[in-house]
Design a protein around this motif. Sequence first.
Motif, mmCIF file in Angstrom:
data_model
loop_
_atom_site.group_PDB
_atom_site.id
_atom_site.type_symbol
_atom_site.label_atom_id
_atom_site.label_comp_id
_atom_site.label_asym_id
_atom_site.label_seq_id
_atom_site.Cartn_x
_atom_site.Cartn_y
_atom_site.Cartn_z
ATOM 1 N N MET A 232 0.829 -1.210 0.000
ATOM 2 C CA MET A 232 0.000 0.000 0.000
ATOM 3 C C MET A 232 0.862 1.259 0.000
ATOM 4 O O MET A 232 0.514 2.270 -0.626
ATOM 5 C CB MET A 232 -0.939 -0.024 1.204
ATOM 6 N N ALA A 233 1.997 1.216 0.710
ATOM 7 C CA ALA A 233 2.931 2.354 0.693
ATOM 8 C C ALA A 233 3.522 2.533 -0.704
ATOM 9 O O ALA A 233 3.679 3.670 -1.186
ATOM 10 C CB ALA A 233 4.039 2.133 1.717
ATOM 11 N N TYR A 234 3.837 1.425 -1.352
ATOM 12 C CA TYR A 234 4.367 1.477 -2.722
ATOM 13 C C TYR A 234 3.327 2.057 -3.684
ATOM 14 O O TYR A 234 3.659 2.858 -4.570
ATOM 15 C CB TYR A 234 4.772 0.075 -3.163
ATOM 16 N N ASP A 235 2.064 1.677 -3.468
ATOM 17 C CA ASP A 235 0.978 2.219 -4.297
ATOM 18 C C ASP A 235 0.884 3.730 -4.142
ATOM 19 O O ASP A 235 0.732 4.462 -5.128
ATOM 20 C CB ASP A 235 -0.340 1.555 -3.900
ATOM 21 N N ARG A 236 0.972 4.223 -2.902
ATOM 22 C CA ARG A 236 0.912 5.668 -2.659
ATOM 23 C C ARG A 236 2.137 6.374 -3.252
ATOM 24 O O ARG A 236 2.040 7.502 -3.748
ATOM 25 C CB ARG A 236 0.820 5.960 -1.164
ATOM 26 N N TYR A 237 3.292 5.706 -3.198
ATOM 27 C CA TYR A 237 4.504 6.273 -3.792
ATOM 28 C C TYR A 237 4.328 6.458 -5.299
ATOM 29 O O TYR A 237 4.647 7.524 -5.849
ATOM 30 C CB TYR A 237 5.690 5.358 -3.511
ATOM 31 N N ARG B 194 5.015 9.278 -9.151
ATOM 32 C CA ARG B 194 5.050 8.948 -10.582
ATOM 33 C C ARG B 194 3.632 8.880 -11.138
ATOM 34 O O ARG B 194 3.190 7.846 -11.654
ATOM 35 C CB ARG B 194 5.786 7.626 -10.795
ATOM 36 N N PRO B 195 2.885 9.978 -11.023
ATOM 37 C CA PRO B 195 1.465 9.958 -11.411
ATOM 38 C C PRO B 195 1.226 9.675 -12.895
ATOM 39 O O PRO B 195 0.209 9.065 -13.249
ATOM 40 C CB PRO B 195 0.980 11.362 -11.034
ATOM 41 N N SER C 58 -0.984 4.479 -13.928
ATOM 42 C CA SER C 58 -1.954 3.552 -14.526
ATOM 43 C C SER C 58 -1.290 2.412 -15.281
ATOM 44 O O SER C 58 -1.857 1.313 -15.388
ATOM 45 C CB SER C 58 -2.904 4.315 -15.468
ATOM 46 N N THR C 59 -0.100 2.643 -15.797
ATOM 47 C CA THR C 59 0.592 1.580 -16.528
ATOM 48 C C THR C 59 1.415 0.687 -15.595
ATOM 49 O O THR C 59 1.631 -0.490 -15.882
ATOM 50 C CB THR C 59 1.532 2.180 -17.592
ATOM 51 N N LEU C 60 1.855 1.253 -14.458
ATOM 52 C CA LEU C 60 2.641 0.473 -13.515
ATOM 53 C C LEU C 60 1.767 -0.338 -12.561
ATOM 54 O O LEU C 60 2.102 -1.473 -12.213
ATOM 55 C CB LEU C 60 3.558 1.394 -12.695
ATOM 56 N N MET C 61 0.663 0.240 -12.136
ATOM 57 C CA MET C 61 -0.218 -0.430 -11.176
ATOM 58 C C MET C 61 -1.481 -0.912 -11.891
ATOM 59 O O MET C 61 -2.579 -0.400 -11.684
ATOM 60 C CB MET C 61 -0.560 0.508 -10.021
ATOM 61 N N THR C 62 -1.326 -1.894 -12.741
ATOM 62 C CA THR C 62 -2.443 -2.462 -13.491
ATOM 63 C C THR C 62 -3.196 -3.466 -12.615
ATOM 64 O O THR C 62 -2.661 -3.951 -11.602
ATOM 65 C CB THR C 62 -1.939 -3.172 -14.748
ATOM 66 N N PRO C 63 -4.441 -3.807 -12.969
ATOM 67 C CA PRO C 63 -5.186 -4.820 -12.196
ATOM 68 C C PRO C 63 -4.439 -6.142 -12.078
ATOM 69 O O PRO C 63 -4.453 -6.777 -11.016
ATOM 70 C CB PRO C 63 -6.484 -4.970 -12.998
ATOM 71 N N ALA C 64 -3.784 -6.554 -13.158
ATOM 72 C CA ALA C 64 -3.039 -7.817 -13.119
ATOM 73 C C ALA C 64 -1.879 -7.735 -12.132
ATOM 74 O O ALA C 64 -1.621 -8.678 -11.367
ATOM 75 C CB ALA C 64 -2.516 -8.155 -14.508
#
Length: 324
Positions: free
Chosen positions: A118-123, A128-129, A133-139
């Motif tokens: 979750m911390a990585y997701d917030r980072y 890196r906004p 979307s390309t780094l944190m994909t559903p897969a």
Amino acid sequence: MGAGNWSQVTEFVISGFPHLQGIQAYLFVLLLLIYVTTVLGNLLVFLVVRLDSQLHTPMYHFVSILSLLELGYTAATVPKMLSNLLREEKTISFSGCLLQIYFFHSLGATECYLLTAMAYDRYLAICRPLHYSTLMTPARCAKIAVGCWLGGLAGPVAEISLVSRLPFCGPNRIQHIFCDFPPVLSLACTDTSVNVLVDFAINSCKILATFLLILSSYVQIVRTVLRIPSVAGKAKAFSTCASHLTVVLIFYGSILFMYVRLKSSYSLDYDRALAVIYSVLTPFLNPFVYSLRNKDIKEAVRRQLKRSGILIEVKVGKAGQGRR
């Protein structure tokens, strides 16, 4: 004592809260209310996130998994604690004790890994906004979640295997509120220095490594946020991390003092108080701190209530009262 004179212990006695014997009934009611609230709060968050399509984002995907995890985490210890508060003989079988330790530590380890994810997701979202979307994909989210679960479930296997081979010949009273490695190891009838060292090494690597990863993520987040020119922009960025950071500080603040030490340097009552914080209070506070105070979660709850017709019925009832 010779090996031939050993009489293997088949069950343990949980000491619980020996200094609070006169208020066991009140403790039972309080703990029961906390447990029911914990279950209902985390279940509500999990179902709302899963049912509401507007919350199908990486951040809320991890929030729903955290809520599901807390249900299992509390179920590993609290029901037995409630049962012991009502019983004169607070016993647990040897195998039941090992199972309790396994699930408590495996789910606790999973929470460490999930909080790190979750911390990585917030980072990624803040630092890196454009690539988020390309780094944190559903897969990728699914793979991260599976990795957290598998890593957590595999974590205590070595420790449990070592403890299961130890001889326990008495006494059998565990000076704690539930089964855990340190109090159980203190009852073994042989040298447990290897077990203590393995337990310390695994816990230190697991807890400190994840905590340092979380800390490094927030260092990068703070550096990025401080470069935002507007005060409103800074406040908005920090607000997306405040709840997660609160949960991290409560959870890690207690487990660091409890498990990252070679021997108990505090009183038994101190250890019991820490155990209550990370095993009972943290799962209880999570729905409030992390989710139920969240604007998106609140709006999603309203949408689900409207969809089910509950909110409409309330409004109709109020309208009818107004006409009368």
